[in-house]
Motif scaffolding. Sequence first.
Motif, PDB file in Angstrom:
ATOM      1  N   HIS A 322       0.815  -1.214   0.000  1.00  0.00           N
ATOM      2  CA  HIS A 322       0.000   0.000   0.000  1.00  0.00           C
ATOM      3  C   HIS A 322       0.852   1.268   0.000  1.00  0.00           C
ATOM      4  O   HIS A 322       0.487   2.265  -0.635  1.00  0.00           O
ATOM      5  N   ARG A 323       1.990   1.260   0.684  1.00  0.00           N
ATOM      6  CA  ARG A 323       2.838   2.456   0.707  1.00  0.00           C
ATOM      7  C   ARG A 323       3.373   2.775  -0.676  1.00  0.00           C
ATOM      8  O   ARG A 323       3.349   3.934  -1.113  1.00  0.00           O
ATOM      9  N   VAL A 324       3.856   1.751  -1.368  1.00  0.00           N
ATOM     10  CA  VAL A 324       4.421   2.001  -2.701  1.00  0.00           C
ATOM     11  C   VAL A 324       3.320   2.377  -3.694  1.00  0.00           C
ATOM     12  O   VAL A 324       3.509   3.235  -4.560  1.00  0.00           O
ATOM     13  N   THR A 325       2.167   1.727  -3.585  1.00  0.00           N
ATOM     14  CA  THR A 325       1.037   2.079  -4.462  1.00  0.00           C
ATOM     15  C   THR A 325       0.653   3.537  -4.276  1.00  0.00           C
ATOM     16  O   THR A 325       0.406   4.264  -5.248  1.00  0.00           O
ATOM     17  N   GLU A 326       0.638   3.998  -3.037  1.00  0.00           N
ATOM     18  CA  GLU A 326       0.314   5.396  -2.744  1.00  0.00           C
ATOM     19  C   GLU A 326       1.376   6.332  -3.302  1.00  0.00           C
ATOM     20  O   GLU A 326       1.074   7.372  -3.884  1.00  0.00           O
ATOM     21  N   LEU A 327       2.654   5.917  -3.151  1.00  0.00           N
ATOM     22  CA  LEU A 327       3.748   6.732  -3.671  1.00  0.00           C
ATOM     23  C   LEU A 327       3.704   6.818  -5.189  1.00  0.00           C
ATOM     24  O   LEU A 327       3.922   7.891  -5.778  1.00  0.00           O
ATOM     25  N   ALA A 328       3.392   5.680  -5.837  1.00  0.00           N
ATOM     26  CA  ALA A 328       3.350   5.659  -7.308  1.00  0.00           C
ATOM     27  C   ALA A 328       2.169   6.443  -7.853  1.00  0.00           C
ATOM     28  O   ALA A 328       2.195   6.906  -9.000  1.00  0.00           O
ATOM     29  N   GLY A 329       1.124   6.580  -7.047  1.00  0.00           N
ATOM     30  CA  GLY A 329      -0.059   7.303  -7.502  1.00  0.00           C
ATOM     31  C   GLY A 329      -0.915   6.510  -8.460  1.00  0.00           C
ATOM     32  O   GLY A 329      -1.838   7.046  -9.069  1.00  0.00           O
ATOM     33  N   LYS A 330      -0.624   5.223  -8.584  1.00  0.00           N
ATOM     34  CA  LYS A 330      -1.402   4.343  -9.460  1.00  0.00           C
ATOM     35  C   LYS A 330      -1.119   2.902  -9.068  1.00  0.00           C
ATOM     36  O   LYS A 330      -0.182   2.618  -8.301  1.00  0.00           O
ATOM     37  N   THR A 331      -1.918   1.993  -9.588  1.00  0.00           N
ATOM     38  CA  THR A 331      -1.691   0.571  -9.324  1.00  0.00           C
ATOM     39  C   THR A 331      -0.483   0.090 -10.119  1.00  0.00           C
ATOM     40  O   THR A 331      -0.396   0.317 -11.334  1.00  0.00           O
ATOM     41  N   VAL A 332       0.442  -0.539  -9.445  1.00  0.00           N
ATOM     42  CA  VAL A 332       1.634  -1.102 -10.086  1.00  0.00           C
ATOM     43  C   VAL A 332       1.330  -2.537 -10.497  1.00  0.00           C
ATOM     44  O   VAL A 332       0.992  -3.370  -9.657  1.00  0.00           O
ATOM     45  N   ASP A 333       1.411  -2.828 -11.768  1.00  0.00           N
ATOM     46  CA  ASP A 333       1.099  -4.173 -12.257  1.00  0.00           C
ATOM     47  C   ASP A 333       2.153  -5.178 -11.801  1.00  0.00           C
ATOM     48  O   ASP A 333       3.333  -4.825 -11.620  1.00  0.00           O
ATOM     49  N   PRO A 334       1.756  -6.437 -11.622  1.00  0.00           N
ATOM     50  CA  PRO A 334       2.742  -7.473 -11.278  1.00  0.00           C
ATOM     51  C   PRO A 334       3.787  -7.616 -12.371  1.00  0.00           C
ATOM     52  O   PRO A 334       3.510  -7.394 -13.560  1.00  0.00           O
TER      53      PRO A 334
END
Length: 466
Positions: A322-334
């Motif tokens: 969740h922290r990285v998703t929030e930092l990226a500002g979007k969903t990071v695909d696998p």
Amino acid sequence: MTIRLYDTNARQIRDFTPLKPGCVSIYLCGATVQAAPHIGHIRSGLNFDIMRRWFAYRGYDVTFIRNVTDIDDKIITKSREQNRPWWSIGYANERAFNEGYDALGCLPPTYEPRATGHITEMIEMMQGLIERGHAYAADGNVYFDVRSFPGYLELSRQELDNLRQPSGEGETGKRDQRDFAMWKAAKPGEPSWPTPWGPGRPGWHLECSAMAHKYLGSAFDIHGGGLDLIFPHHENEIAQAKAYGDDFAQYWVHNAWVTMAGDKMSKSLGNSVLVSEMVKQWRPVVLRYYLGTPHYRSMIEYSEESLREAESAFARIEGFVHRVTELAGKTVDPAAEVPPAFAEAMDDDLGVPQALAIVHTTVRQGNSALDADDKEGAVARLAEVRAMLGVLGLDPLDPHWLGEGDRGEDLNGVVDSLVRLVLDQRESARARKDWATADAIRDQLAQAGLAIEDGPQGPRWSLGPR
């Protein structure tokens, strides 16, 4: 790339070679629906769900059969005790099993046949075995002649002279007490179906031999189930199927039990922990982590302490996601591929504990990247983590887990709005350097079960471990 599996029949780990290139066929002994499932039942489903996911990741087209035993001695006994129709008990518990599988994120089987839907196939198999001299009818029962099949007991490694075959009431007319019942003569008040040898109902072992033949043919790749099924169930399945002319399963894979105080968890011992109750106390994804991450051949000794450890371990993974998703500002695909060390562990007899260690190592690397303000590195690690968690059925961003159980989207939104109000008060206190008030707010939220993390995008909350 070669997947290797421990084959109970060979007593060793073998390279997996499918009967049909690019395809894998799996038959798993599923629920006997005399009662609602405990976590020991669901563990088997989870272990083979992970196997299925790994084969699919490796590019195999998977056919996965998980049967339902909806008629047997135990169901009939429950029917008498509860004064309810046997089919009513079976159907209610079948639904409870499916709800349990679904709650813990198991993919639905390709087919899920019920025993009572395949009486015709069972009669055909018995006729064939009688014609071949491997079975005989007596007093309305049909028995398998174990001495007629030279390979009998090879799976369980027993001696025929020392065999004690479990027998039920009414099993009369046996030529040898070691023979087992394929069909049981009708008794007053019990369900029955017509056959050339008189009305009756199927024996447990016959059901699976007939259904495996129906859906997977005369030969298939993997037969799975719990260790307790090796004898008599799987041994008798093999005898029926091979004497009938089938090659049957090429690999036999068995999962270990969930125990309490060293004993196998079971309804008869009164030490079972029902899935329906567990999901009220623990998040289903945490239960999946707890039951699915030990090696499938190792016992799990049930304890709440172990569950709390699983909860904390998964929270560390989830927090990073969740922290990285929030930092990226979007969903990071696998990522397109899992890390090589993870794949190596999974290829080696589904080494989930070793594979999970790679997940946690990657999470730590990602957290280090976050601390160093390395956004690109953190995002890359998240992509790897999501790929690995997807194989294990534990990706927090999978639609199955978003809004799981009583943490539905509507409730989550309400809680988020309320917590945001409190966090705004805390931010105001921090802005005026009222550290005592800010800390008191954080402590009160922690007592309510919420964990607060301060990051570059501002504070964020999550449900903390209990």
